[in-house]
Structure formats: structure tokens, C-alpha cells
Design a protein around this motif. Structure first.
Motif, short mmCIF file in Angstrom:
data_model
loop_
_atom_site.label_atom_id
_atom_site.label_comp_id
_atom_site.label_asym_id
_atom_site.label_seq_id
_atom_site.Cartn_x
_atom_site.Cartn_y
_atom_site.Cartn_z
N PHE A 290 0.83 -1.35 -0.01
CA PHE A 290 0.00 -0.01 -0.02
C PHE A 290 0.85 1.19 -0.06
CE2 PHE A 290 -3.05 -3.10 1.66
CZ PHE A 290 -4.29 -2.55 1.02
N ILE A 291 0.20 2.28 -0.39
CA ILE A 291 0.73 3.65 -0.31
C ILE A 291 0.19 4.35 0.71
CG2 ILE A 291 1.21 5.99 -1.64
CD1 ILE A 291 1.07 4.35 -4.18
N GLU A 292 0.82 5.05 1.65
CA GLU A 292 0.25 5.69 2.72
C GLU A 292 -0.08 6.97 2.07
OE1 GLU A 292 1.84 8.68 6.40
OE2 GLU A 292 2.67 6.68 6.12
N VAL A 293 -1.65 7.34 2.50
CA VAL A 293 -2.35 8.73 1.99
C VAL A 293 -2.49 9.73 3.30
CG1 VAL A 293 -4.31 9.80 0.89
CG2 VAL A 293 -3.59 7.34 -0.03
N GLU A 294 -3.04 8.81 4.30
CA GLU A 294 -3.13 9.77 5.57
C GLU A 294 -2.62 8.73 6.79
OE1 GLU A 294 -6.78 12.65 4.03
OE2 GLU A 294 -7.01 11.58 6.17
N LEU A 295 -2.28 9.37 7.71
CA LEU A 295 -2.11 8.50 8.95
C LEU A 295 -1.96 9.32 10.12
CD1 LEU A 295 -1.71 5.51 9.98
CD2 LEU A 295 0.58 5.85 9.81
N LYS A 322 -4.01 1.29 -2.97
CA LYS A 322 -3.37 0.37 -3.78
C LYS A 322 -2.92 0.92 -5.03
CE LYS A 322 -3.99 -4.12 -5.90
NZ LYS A 322 -4.84 -5.38 -5.88
N PRO A 323 -1.36 0.86 -5.46
CA PRO A 323 -1.09 1.63 -6.44
C PRO A 323 -1.78 1.09 -7.80
CG PRO A 323 0.86 0.63 -5.22
CD PRO A 323 -0.70 0.03 -4.57
N ILE A 324 -1.90 2.17 -8.68
CA ILE A 324 -2.38 1.82 -9.97
C ILE A 324 -1.60 1.31 -10.96
CG2 ILE A 324 -3.68 3.20 -12.02
CD1 ILE A 324 -4.59 5.43 -10.14
#
Length: 324
Positions: A290-295, A322-324
Motif C-alpha cells: 500500500f501507499i500511505e495517503v493519511e495517517l 493500492k498503486p494504479i
């Protein structure tokens, strides 16, 4: 399984906010208080009789089958506005749906969204179905599809993403979706619990909501469960995460004898809770692809009006793509 133990004393939706105090200030207080020192010590593994966490959660849900134990999580649409603004016929998978406290506000907030919801307890799935049916909104029933699945044991059923869809979705990722078969002794054969008879696979989902569920799974099993989530999410899809944060009031109430790992505890009824720091949550999801968007931490002063007590609640809020 649903890990949201205890009534969440959230603010009303119109007053939603997530920062009553600074987490670093709470951390300093806890780490300097002798009464909390047992939470900070390295954990020494002990030889213990292994018990099924799933069985403990099933018993828990039977005891709380009335549904009064869980409040409807209306704040989620404020926390995750993507569930309101998404495209028509977007598909959501709610992992560990419990009695439907997460499902209902999402269904009400977006009339075009479709929800697939799983849990390890057939009894609580039946309860969730009844709660949605009792909402007296026919459109909600047609967009809610509960099914039996014990993620920590077997993984997701293959119809969420069949081999062809999995090849497209996973690209070069090695994780795969498990082929779950339902035991007739564990769940009814009704389509409410098994959707394999619906024909073509669903081709993955646009969103996964993992709300107070991951903490109920042993830490050692979390990486496999997160990879399963990655496997059935469409490229570009979002996993929406909310769970117990480090130094939450619930954690500080546990006694030393209830520790079963570092930041991991078991209650007297056998149900488990892990308490996340941001680094642990980040490492788990990034390792799965996964790519972190918000945390971030959500730090809320919750008031128990009956007892006149103020409680410092800490939850971890996250969005992972999930990466495109």
C-alpha cells in the motif's frame, strides 16, 4: 470479527473533530507515570495454551447480540468523505462488520454504494441483516450483502476476485486470495452468507473499511490479513483504517497479567486487542504494497456523564491506496 469493544463516546456528526489533546503530551504523561510502567516493559513470551480468537469473538457477539453494545458510527462519513463522493455503484468491503454499526451510516450516506460485509460470527451476521432489514428502507437491503468469512484463519473467498481478476489486480504482487468454503455447521447456506452462487466474480472492490478489526487479530497474523485486503482491492482503491491507538484509555486499564505480547492484551473473555503506534501501522500496510495517503492519531476527550469522568481516547486514522 469486530474489535470495537466498549461504547465509543464520539461527538455528534455535526460537531465531529479529532484533536482534543496532543498525543505527545499523553505519551509523556504515561511514560513518566510509575503506575503505567508495566505497559512499557519488554514482553517475555510465555508458554500458553493456544486458544481460538475467533471462538472468543463468536461468544462475545452472542452475549451482545441485542446490538445495544455498539453505537452507530455516524462519524465515519466525516472521517472518510470518499465514501460519500465516490462513483456510482462503488463496491465496499467491510471487514469484521459486527452488528452493522459501520454499514448502516455508509448505506444511508450514499444511495449508490454497494456493501459486502463479512464477519467470523454467523450470529452477528444474522443480527446485522436484521438491523438493516429493520431500517424500513428497502433500498438498503438490496445494497447490503453479508457473508461468513474468518479472515484471520482462511482469508477471503475467491468470488471477490477470481483468478483472471486477481492477475489483473495483483500485477507482480505475490499475495493471493484464499478460496473459502463455508461449513454448513457454521453458517446457513442462504445467499446472505455465501455469494458464490451469484456467478461471475466481483472483480475486486473499490474500498475496504477496516474499523476496529485488525487489532482483534494476533500481531503475527496481521501481515497476511493485510495482504489479503491488498489482493481484492482494485488498483487505485482505498483501504480506510481506524483502530485503537497507543496509550488509549482502554490499554492503560489492562493489568500486567493480561499482556500477551508487546502492546497486545487479552481480556478475561478471550478477546484480544492490539494498540497501534503510527510507525507500526505504517510498516504493516506499506510492507503489503500500500501507499500511505493519511495517517494520524485521533485524540478525543470522551465524557461519561453517568459517572462524571473524562477519558482520553486514542485511535489511529489511516487511508492507504493500492498503486494504479
Amino acid at each position: 470479527m469486530s474489535g470495537g469493544i466498549g461504547l465509543e463516546e464520539e461527538k455528534e456528526e455535526a460537531e465531529y473533530h479529532n484533536k482534543d489533546f496532543e498525543w505527545e503530551e499523553l505519551r509523556a504523561h504515561v511514560e513518566n507515570a510509575p503506575s503505567f510502567s508495566h505497559h512499557l516493559l519488554p514482553y517475555q513470551p510465555q508458554h500458553q495454551l493456544l486458544q481460538s480468537d475467533s471462538d472468543a469473538w463468536k461468544s462475545f457477539h452472542i452475549r451482545h447480540s441485542s446490538g445495544k453494545f455498539f453505537k452507530e458510527r455516524r462519524y465515519l462519513l466525516k472521517e472518510f468523505p470518499e465514501l460519500v463522493s465516490c462513483k456510482e455503484n462503488s463496491k465496499v468491503l467491510e471487514v469484521g462488520c459486527g452488528n452493522g454499526s459501520t454499514v448502516l451510516p455508509i448505506l444511508r450516506g450514499n444511495e449508490n454504494i454497494i456493501i459486502y460485509a463479512c464477519d467470523c460470527s454467523p450470529e452477528i451476521l444474522e443480527r446485522a441483516k436484521h438491523i438493516v432489514d429493520d431500517s424500513n428502507v428497502v433500498a438498503l437491503r438490496h445494497r447490503f450483502h453479508p457473508f461468513y468469512c474468518d479472515l484471520s484463519v482462511t482469508g477471503f473467498p475467491s468470488w471477490l476476485a477470481c483468478n483472471q481478476c486477481r492477475d489483473l489486480n495483483l500485477q507482480t504482487h505475490e499475495s493471493c486470495v484464499s478460496d473459502v468454503r463455508i461449513n454448513n455447521n457454521e453458517a446457513n447456506s442462504d445467499d446472505a452468507y455465501s455469494l458464490e452462487g451469484n456467478g461471475c466474480c466481483k472483480g475486486g472492490v473499490d474500498f475496504i473499511t477496516l474499523i476496529f478489526t485488525l487489532s482483534a487479530i494476533p500481531l503475527t497474523e496481521m501481515p497476511v490479513s493485510i495482504k489479503e485486503c491488498f489482493s481484492i482491492l482494485k488498483p487505485g482503491g482505498l483501504l480506510l483504517f481506524r483502530d485503537y491507538g497507543l496509550y488509549d484509555m482502554t490499554m492503560l486499564r489492562f493489568e500486567k497479567k493480561q499482556r500477551v505480547g508487546f502492546r497486545e492484551y487479552k481480556r478475561s473473555d478471550g478477546t484480544r486487542s492490539y494498540f497501534f503506534c503510527l510507525d507500526t501501522a505504517r510498516d504493516l500496510f506499506v510492507a503489503a504494497g500500500f501507499i500511505e495517503v493519511e495517517l494520524d492519531y485521533c485524540c478525543i476527550n470522551s465524557v461519561n456523564r453517568r459517572k462524571g469522568k473524562s477519558m482520553q481516547r486514542v485511535w489511529v486514522h489511516g487511508k492507504f491506496q493500492k498503486p494504479i
